[in-house]
Design an enzyme around this catalytic site. Structure first.
Site, PDB file in Angstrom:
ATOM      1  N   ARG A 158      21.285  61.286  40.457  1.00 51.17           N
ATOM      2  CA  ARG A 158      21.978  60.976  41.765  1.00 51.17           C
ATOM      3  C   ARG A 158      20.719  61.329  42.847  1.00 51.17           C
ATOM      4  NH1 ARG A 158      25.007  65.912  44.054  1.00 51.17           N
ATOM      5  NH2 ARG A 158      24.322  67.532  42.531  1.00 51.17           N
ATOM      6  N   SER A 214      27.122  64.128  48.518  1.00 52.84           N
ATOM      7  CA  SER A 214      26.956  64.289  46.967  1.00 52.84           C
ATOM      8  C   SER A 214      26.454  63.309  46.338  1.00 52.84           C
ATOM      9  CB  SER A 214      28.419  64.404  46.353  1.00 52.84           C
ATOM     10  OG  SER A 214      29.157  65.254  46.977  1.00 52.84           O
ATOM     11  N   GLU A 234      38.204  53.554  48.235  1.00 55.66           N
ATOM     12  CA  GLU A 234      37.198  52.972  47.296  1.00 55.66           C
ATOM     13  C   GLU A 234      37.407  51.325  47.014  1.00 55.66           C
ATOM     14  OE1 GLU A 234      38.926  55.721  46.676  1.00 55.66           O
ATOM     15  OE2 GLU A 234      37.278  57.214  46.775  1.00 55.66           O
ATOM     16  N   PHE A 241      36.149  56.942  40.356  1.00 55.44           N
ATOM     17  CA  PHE A 241      36.719  56.228  41.485  1.00 55.44           C
ATOM     18  C   PHE A 241      36.220  54.637  41.473  1.00 55.44           C
ATOM     19  CE2 PHE A 241      36.596  60.630  43.184  1.00 55.44           C
ATOM     20  CZ  PHE A 241      37.770  60.921  42.727  1.00 55.44           C
ATOM     21  N   HIS A 285      28.018  61.406  39.525  1.00 59.36           N
ATOM     22  CA  HIS A 285      28.852  62.204  38.834  1.00 59.36           C
ATOM     23  C   HIS A 285      29.793  61.942  37.669  1.00 59.36           C
ATOM     24  CE1 HIS A 285      28.099  63.764  42.749  1.00 59.36           C
ATOM     25  NE2 HIS A 285      28.282  64.841  42.429  1.00 59.36           N
ATOM     26  N   ASP A 315      35.292  70.403  38.414  1.00 57.78           N
ATOM     27  CA  ASP A 315      36.579  69.815  39.088  1.00 57.78           C
ATOM     28  C   ASP A 315      37.465  69.441  37.815  1.00 57.78           C
ATOM     29  OD1 ASP A 315      36.115  70.022  41.698  1.00 57.78           O
ATOM     30  OD2 ASP A 315      34.832  68.531  41.602  1.00 57.78           O
ATOM     31  N   ARG A 361      25.691  64.393  37.971  1.00 62.16           N
ATOM     32  CA  ARG A 361      25.557  65.328  38.875  1.00 62.16           C
ATOM     33  C   ARG A 361      24.412  66.444  38.528  1.00 62.16           C
ATOM     34  NH1 ARG A 361      30.292  70.007  39.697  1.00 62.16           N
ATOM     35  NH2 ARG A 361      28.995  70.922  41.708  1.00 62.16           N
TER      36      ARG A 361
END
Lengths: 274, 310
Positions: free
Chosen positions: B6, B33, B54, B79, B105, B113, B163
């Protein structure tokens, strides 16, 4: 013939084409197609800056038919405008046709966006309007929303986006005929008050009779003159407009007329005084 | 050096933005992020924060694409592919619009998470969409080149990013080619076909196998769709035994794609390493990789099993 009479004549021809198309396909959505004809007619034959011989002209005004099930109305309008032969209309929904059951921009000349899955058209129109702002283009973007599709959450996401980015080059027109598949909106899931909702979301809102050409004309001009925010024109319409036995009847949302009904509808439309 | 893909995405976007004025970037309130904030800093006019929406973001990107823009729509993989699946399918995939979906991610290594944020079906969902290109880069340099290749390819592209930091496998001499696999190591005994973060782990496994006298071929499949059939068949012919390794459900991802190719073209024994059709859980990325067997040791164990060496 003055402008208004001319638009009325074209709208009548488009309604006739819709009845014939859906009858021949034995499939389609006559109710919601007939309700938005006067709006589409005004846009394509008076307001929009388009070139049917150059459908992808980059400075053209754009339109997204978010209520994609009204595809027959758009197809008949595009054919009337000269994007393709009116003979092609009889191929609606047939295997290999350029006229898919719901608008497919890869198939049909003049379509600016693929639609049919409700709730997505406003977002697509926002994207076009954002691109117009970014490129400092003067084109305008129109999106035709159905009332039932206001129940989709994405509409409200997109309503926020349009207001946040001050998309005054965007005009949404709500074809508010009050009916959806399972019944009246207010019984299925109430969408009212639409006016106050959009105002609260930061839009300029105009309410009109969606079958009155003078009011449609005036509202579109008012939207063009409105700066710093997007405009919603709430056009109160009649589902199945122009065919007495279809008008305001939930049952005509998604069923095709049989031959007898087709003849009756044609007779009525042809007899309507224009 | 180690860098998360990322991070490499954010840097590549800035570089790409300078070269191509049509590139625009959208994010859904995760720009720090997803690293699109890097692009926003340099090109604020071409950056659109869509907030936490989204579905709206994907179709807005589609609208931008109809006007000649090359939108990079960025958010977490869960998402991008789950929340907005039908938007991606109907408003990007079906009209074959030039939208790039950059999903960060991805996989279980999003970590703490937990399962709601761990996308283990995204490759499956995206490769099921006709015409969608699916790329899963293994390191920073491959990500950089993949972003450029995605921008040059006309049509929808899904780019899967991670990530956590991953070791560098490639340097600037590397030549990424869309739709082609890369043979990283040649060996006659077993072929380890890996994608994304599992490529570095597969190399590590090959080193361990070598110590035990087992020669493994290591293949990096960065483009899962269209998949490099020729290369997969070639290594299967050479070794007769294939292991796949991915940070994704073993159903629908790389393992399935390789199995589809080989079952039709050259059936051989295959073992799929990945998440075994279960949801993830909270934990540190390293702990999770170990827990689900996505380690060099896990690949070694499976390689021996397929070779019937205990």
């Amino acid at each position: 013939m003055n402008k208004k009479e001319n638009l009325k004549r074209i709208a009548k021809e488009i309604r006739l084409a819709i009845i014939n198309m859906i009858s021949e396909a034995a499939h389609g959505h006559p109710g919601g197609s007939l309700s938005c004809v006067d709006i589409l007619t005004t846009l394509y034959f008076d307001k929009m800056n388009v070139k049917p011989d150059n459908p992808k002209w980059e400075d053209r005004d754009r339109i997204v038919l978010s209520k994609g099930h009204a595809a027959p109305a758009l197809y008949a309008t595009l054919a009337k405008k000269g994007y393709f032969s009116e003979k092609i209309l009889s191929t609606l929904d047939k295997l290999g046709s350029i006229l898919q059951g719901h608008p497919d921009m890869k198939s049909t000349p003049g379509l600016d966006m693929t639609t049919g899955s409700l709730g997505q058209g406003l977002s697509a129109a926002n994207g076009m309007a954002l691109a117009g702002k970014l490129d400092k283009k003067g084109y305008r973007v129109y999106v035709i929303l159905g009332d039932g599709e206001l129940q989709e959450g994405q509409i409200w996401e997109a309503a926020m986006t349009a207001a946040h980015y001050k998309l005054d080059n965007l005009t949404a027109i709500l074809d508010f005929n009050g009916l959806q598949i399972d019944g009246p909106n207010r019984e299925v899931k109430n969408i009212e008050p639409v006016n106050e909702k959009f105002k609260a979301f930061g839009w300029h809102v105009i309410e009109i009779d969606g079958h009155d050409f003078d009011q449609i004309d005036k509202a579109i001009e008012e939207a063009k003159a409105t700066k710093g925010k997007p405009t919603l024109i709430i056009a109160h319409t009649i589902k199945g407009k122009g065919v007495s036995f279809m008008e305001n009847q939930v049952g005509w949302h998604g069923s095709a007329p049989n031959e007898e009904q087709r003849q009756k509808a044609i007779q009525e439309l042809e007899g309507s005084g224009v | 050096m180690a860098m998360a893909t990322r991070e490499a995405y954010g840097k590549a976007l800035v570089e790409l933005g300078a070269k191509n004025k049509d590139v625009v970037v959208l994010d859904a309130d995760l720009s720090k992020s997803t690293k699109t904030a890097d692009f926003q800093k340099v090109y604020p006019d071409r950056f659109f924060n869509m907030g936490i929406s989204e579905q709206d973001m994907m179709v807005t990107a589609a609208g931008l694409a109809t006007c000649g823009k090359i939108p990079f729509a960025s958010t977490f993989a869960i998402f991008a592919t789950g929340r907005a699946y039908e938007q991606v399918r109907n408003s990007i995939g079906y009209p074959h619009l030039n939208v790039k979906i950059a999903a960060t991610h991805a996989g279980i290594t999003v970590g703490e998470d937990g399962a709601t944020h761990q996308s283990i079906e995204d490759i499956s969902l995206m490769r099921g969409i006709p015409g969608m290109v699916v790329i899963n880069p293994a390191d920073a340099e491959e990500t950089r080149q993949a972003i450029f290749a995605a921008a040059e390819h006309y049509g929808p592209v899904y780019i899967r990013l991670g990530r956590m930091a991953v070791p560098d496998i490639h340097d600037q001499n590397y030549k990424f080619e869309l739709g082609k696999g890369e043979v990283i190591r040649e060996g006659k005994d077993v072929a380890i076909i890996a994608t994304g973060i599992m490529v570095a782990i597969a190399i590590e496994a090959a080193d361990k196998l070598k110590e035990e006298g087992i020669e493994a071929t290591v293949v990096n499949i960065h483009t899962i769709k269209p998949i490099d059939k020729d290369l997969i068949v070639e290594v299967a012919k050479k070794t007769g035994k294939v292991i796949t390794a991915e940070e994704h459900n073993i159903i629908g991802g790389l393992g399935s794609a390789v199995a589809e190719v080989l079952s039709e073209e050259y059936p051989v024994k295959i073992k799929r390493i990945g998440i075994k059709d279960q949801f993830g859980q909270s934990g540190s990325p390293k702990e999770l990789l170990k827990y689900y067997g996505l380690t060099a040791e896990g690949i070694v164990k499976n390689s021996k099993a397929i070779l019937k060496i205990s």
